[in-house]
Design a protein around this motif. Sequence first.
Motif, PDB file in Angstrom:
ATOM      1  N   UNK A 148       0.841  -1.199   0.000  1.00 24.90           N
ATOM      2  CA  UNK A 148       0.000   0.000   0.000  1.00 24.90           C
ATOM      3  C   UNK A 148       0.875   1.247   0.000  1.00 24.90           C
ATOM      4  N   UNK A 149       0.424   2.273  -0.721  1.00 16.80           N
ATOM      5  CA  UNK A 149       1.092   3.569  -0.638  1.00 16.80           C
ATOM      6  C   UNK A 149       0.088   4.584  -0.096  1.00 16.80           C
ATOM      7  N   UNK A 150       0.564   5.436   0.815  1.00 13.52           N
ATOM      8  CA  UNK A 150      -0.328   6.363   1.526  1.00 13.52           C
ATOM      9  C   UNK A 150       0.114   7.813   1.333  1.00 13.52           C
ATOM     10  N   UNK A 151      -0.712   8.633   0.730  1.00 14.61           N
ATOM     11  CA  UNK A 151      -0.427  10.076   0.715  1.00 14.61           C
ATOM     12  C   UNK A 151      -0.531  10.646   2.134  1.00 14.61           C
ATOM     13  N   UNK A 152       0.462  11.415   2.527  1.00 15.83           N
ATOM     14  CA  UNK A 152       0.481  12.072   3.836  1.00 15.83           C
ATOM     15  C   UNK A 152       0.525  13.576   3.597  1.00 15.83           C
ATOM     16  N   UNK A 153      -0.350  14.300   4.284  1.00 17.61           N
ATOM     17  CA  UNK A 153      -0.471  15.734   3.994  1.00 17.61           C
ATOM     18  C   UNK A 153       0.803  16.497   4.347  1.00 17.61           C
ATOM     19  N   UNK A 211       0.596   4.621  -9.119  1.00 20.51           N
ATOM     20  CA  UNK A 211       0.069   3.256  -9.217  1.00 20.51           C
ATOM     21  C   UNK A 211      -0.140   2.845 -10.668  1.00 20.51           C
ATOM     22  N   UNK A 212      -0.550   3.783 -11.499  1.00 22.16           N
ATOM     23  CA  UNK A 212      -0.723   3.488 -12.915  1.00 22.16           C
ATOM     24  C   UNK A 212       0.612   3.103 -13.545  1.00 22.16           C
ATOM     25  N   UNK A 213       1.692   3.769 -13.121  1.00 20.68           N
ATOM     26  CA  UNK A 213       3.014   3.472 -13.667  1.00 20.68           C
ATOM     27  C   UNK A 213       3.566   2.151 -13.124  1.00 20.68           C
ATOM     28  N   UNK A 214       3.207   1.818 -11.898  1.00 19.51           N
ATOM     29  CA  UNK A 214       3.636   0.533 -11.331  1.00 19.51           C
ATOM     30  C   UNK A 214       2.871  -0.609 -11.993  1.00 19.51           C
ATOM     31  N   UNK A 239      -0.045  -3.839  -5.483  1.00 16.45           N
ATOM     32  CA  UNK A 239       0.171  -2.539  -4.831  1.00 16.45           C
ATOM     33  C   UNK A 239      -1.076  -1.688  -5.034  1.00 16.45           C
ATOM     34  N   UNK A 240      -1.626  -1.174  -3.926  1.00 14.35           N
ATOM     35  CA  UNK A 240      -2.849  -0.376  -3.999  1.00 14.35           C
ATOM     36  C   UNK A 240      -2.706   0.887  -3.147  1.00 14.35           C
ATOM     37  N   UNK A 241      -3.804   1.588  -3.007  1.00 10.14           N
ATOM     38  CA  UNK A 241      -3.832   2.901  -2.354  1.00 10.14           C
ATOM     39  C   UNK A 241      -4.360   2.782  -0.923  1.00 10.14           C
ATOM     40  N   UNK A 242      -3.666   3.401  -0.007  1.00 15.40           N
ATOM     41  CA  UNK A 242      -4.118   3.490   1.384  1.00 15.40           C
ATOM     42  C   UNK A 242      -4.731   4.869   1.593  1.00 15.40           C
ATOM     43  N   UNK A 243      -6.017   4.900   1.884  1.00 15.28           N
ATOM     44  CA  UNK A 243      -6.721   6.167   2.049  1.00 15.28           C
ATOM     45  C   UNK A 243      -6.878   6.502   3.526  1.00 15.28           C
ATOM     46  N   UNK A 244      -6.181   7.526   3.955  1.00 15.33           N
ATOM     47  CA  UNK A 244      -6.408   8.107   5.275  1.00 15.33           C
ATOM     48  C   UNK A 244      -7.202   9.386   5.043  1.00 15.33           C
ATOM     49  N   UNK A 245      -8.475   9.388   5.451  1.00 11.77           N
ATOM     50  CA  UNK A 245      -9.333  10.532   5.132  1.00 11.77           C
ATOM     51  C   UNK A 245      -8.856  11.813   5.804  1.00 11.77           C
ATOM     52  N   UNK A 246      -8.121  11.691   6.893  1.00 12.58           N
ATOM     53  CA  UNK A 246      -7.534  12.868   7.539  1.00 12.58           C
ATOM     54  C   UNK A 246      -6.604  13.588   6.561  1.00 12.58           C
ATOM     55  N   UNK A 281      -6.929  -0.097   1.663  1.00 11.46           N
ATOM     56  CA  UNK A 281      -7.061   0.059   3.120  1.00 11.46           C
ATOM     57  C   UNK A 281      -7.512   1.480   3.407  1.00 11.46           C
ATOM     58  N   UNK A 282      -8.214   1.659   4.538  1.00  9.53           N
ATOM     59  CA  UNK A 282      -8.759   2.958   4.933  1.00  9.53           C
ATOM     60  C   UNK A 282      -8.352   3.251   6.374  1.00  9.53           C
ATOM     61  N   UNK A 283      -8.028   4.505   6.651  1.00  2.08           N
ATOM     62  CA  UNK A 283      -7.768   4.955   8.019  1.00  2.08           C
ATOM     63  C   UNK A 283      -8.547   6.233   8.277  1.00  2.08           C
ATOM     64  N   UNK A 284      -8.828   6.486   9.569  1.00  2.00           N
ATOM     65  CA  UNK A 284      -9.679   7.621   9.930  1.00  2.00           C
ATOM     66  C   UNK A 284      -9.133   8.404  11.111  1.00  2.00           C
TER      67      UNK A 284
END
Length: 275
Positions: free
Chosen positions: A148-153, A173-176, A181-188, A210-213
Amino acid sequence: MAALKFCANISWLFTELPEFTQRLQAAASAGFRAVEAAWLYDCDITKLVDAKTQAGLEVVLLNTPPGDMKAGDLGLGAVPGREQEFRKGLELAVQYAKALDCKRIHLMAGRVPVGADRSAVAMEMEATFVQNLKHAADVLSKEGMLGLIEPINTRITDPLYFLNSPHQAADILQKVSHSSVKLQMDVYHWQIMDGNLTQNIRKYFPLIGHVQIAQVPGRNEPDSAGELNFPYLFSLLEELGYQGYIGCEYKPLGTTIQMQHTRSTSQLTNTPSVR
């Protein structure tokens, strides 16, 4: 419609207990069926496995090692020249994940080098990240695991973090181009960087693994005061058919155990279909 499932992030919750083995039992006692954690690498694997088994918990997610945090590291995936360290860290993460029967590993991107101009190093860092993610995908697919890869603000949490928006992550992810490998969404983080959560969740849902809150802006409990409407967001995830766990990665306003006395899991999330 399947009910949503929640797991405790024991790097953020139950921190009044010094040992991760203690936090595992505390999470189970609080009613959680699963946990996630950032880094457990200072803990003996055998003790962690014993504690997990005794607590009857599933371990959902681990992070790759951060590198040398004292020197400013926070992941190595996108850091040029650190490829071998990333691979060694991945090996360690897989070792722990296999022992704990954990199927997801957050492949941390890392920070833009101090003093470097983000725009000047962006292409090289992205190329490094894509290369490392392709390697990780090959390793993890053989283990039946998901990376998983997670964008962090970069506005509040970490101004130097390389991966900072769902749009950037989707492009990478499109290039990989690998299903492991997928996206980890932390809504924060998503709310702080981009907002527009409804459309972004709908757009990128097929990529989400995966999701985080946490509430915004304080990163506290989801039912604390803030700008996110979690009952609505949970209903949206149910509507879209999200099947995975939702990680509770937030800073309790009090101690976790104290807050647990006043909130059941359903009260915490304020939705009746949570289990």
